[in-house]
Design an enzyme around this catalytic site. Structure first.
Site, PDB file in Angstrom:
ATOM      1  N   ASN A  55       0.835  -1.190   0.000  1.00 46.73           N
ATOM      2  CA  ASN A  55       0.000   0.000   0.000  1.00 46.73           C
ATOM      3  C   ASN A  55       0.881   1.255   0.000  1.00 46.73           C
ATOM      4  O   ASN A  55       2.108   1.160   0.028  1.00 46.73           O
ATOM      5  CB  ASN A  55      -0.944  -0.029   1.208  1.00 46.73           C
ATOM      6  N   HIS A  65      23.902   1.186  11.203  1.00 53.41           N
ATOM      7  CA  HIS A  65      25.179   1.853  11.447  1.00 53.41           C
ATOM      8  C   HIS A  65      25.873   1.199  12.631  1.00 53.41           C
ATOM      9  O   HIS A  65      25.224   0.648  13.523  1.00 53.41           O
ATOM     10  CB  HIS A  65      24.946   3.339  11.732  1.00 53.41           C
ATOM     11  N   THR A  88      12.346  -6.485  15.661  1.00 54.29           N
ATOM     12  CA  THR A  88      13.794  -6.487  15.881  1.00 54.29           C
ATOM     13  C   THR A  88      14.373  -7.897  15.886  1.00 54.29           C
ATOM     14  O   THR A  88      15.584  -8.058  15.809  1.00 54.29           O
ATOM     15  CB  THR A  88      14.135  -5.822  17.225  1.00 54.29           C
ATOM     16  N   LYS A  89      13.496  -8.913  15.998  1.00 56.54           N
ATOM     17  CA  LYS A  89      13.935 -10.314  16.061  1.00 56.54           C
ATOM     18  C   LYS A  89      13.071 -11.153  15.135  1.00 56.54           C
ATOM     19  O   LYS A  89      11.968 -10.763  14.759  1.00 56.54           O
ATOM     20  CB  LYS A  89      13.825 -10.841  17.496  1.00 56.54           C
TER      21      LYS A  89
END
Length: 183
Positions: free
Chosen positions: A85, A115, A165-166
């Site tokens: 979308n 980073h 994040t996992k």
């Protein structure tokens, strides 16, 4: 000839300099195509999909609504029946593999680049990228963010606003910041 050492580092999960001339040129190429796609009238669907198929280097059926942005395009692999979308961003410094019948709600961000934690390396402009894999039949809710190195299993659902994040197992619903299973 343009040096491809930094590109090879980028594609093999090593620290690299995105300021490398070749990588800058490749990002500019992708940005130009995304800009062309985003400026098309809504009635010119065929031209838009043709632009994106050329960017991704594949001809499978998929549908992406404008506005769409990516870094390179050639690192994005999309399965059949993919739908994104409005407002989708895929930062594809590393491969992004998306399975069949995946749905992305508005405002989804998929980012392979990150980073270093070391501030001196950050000041030098170093980045690193980790691949993202999204299985088949996955639904990613509005405004969700999928971070570098994540794998999402088949049939998973990512709740709106989640920050993944996992890795997410197959057949699981996750939500929250950071995303955790809720079913």
């Amino acid at each position: 000839m343009i040096d491809s050492e930094e590109k090879m580092k980028m594609l093999t999960e090593q620290e690299y300099f995105p300021s490398n001339k070749q990588l800058q040129q490749e990002r500019m190429h992708a940005k130009t195509i995304c800009h062309q796609f985003n400026q098309l009238p809504p009635t010119d669907v065929k031209a838009g999909m043709k632009l994106l198929k050329g960017l991704f280097g594949q001809s499978r059926y998929f549908w992406i609504e404008p506005q769409f942005y990516c870094d390179y395009g050639y690192n994005i692999s999309i399965g059949k029946g993919f739908y994104a979308n409005h407002g989708c961003v895929i930062l594809d410094a590393a491969p992004v593999s998306i399975g069949d019948d995946v749905l992305l709600a508005p405002g989804v961000l998929i980012s392979t680049a990150t980073h270093p934690l070391d501030p001196q390396k950050r000041r030098k402009g170093i980045e690193i990228a980790h691949p993202i894999t999204i299985g088949n039949n996955v639904w990613v809710g509005m405004g969700a963010k999928i971070l570098p190195g994540v794998t999402i299993g088949n049939n998973a659902v990512i709740g709106a606003g989640a920050v993944v994040t996992k890795n997410v197992e197959a057949d699981v619903v996750v939500a929250g910041v950071p995303a955790v299973p809720i079913n």
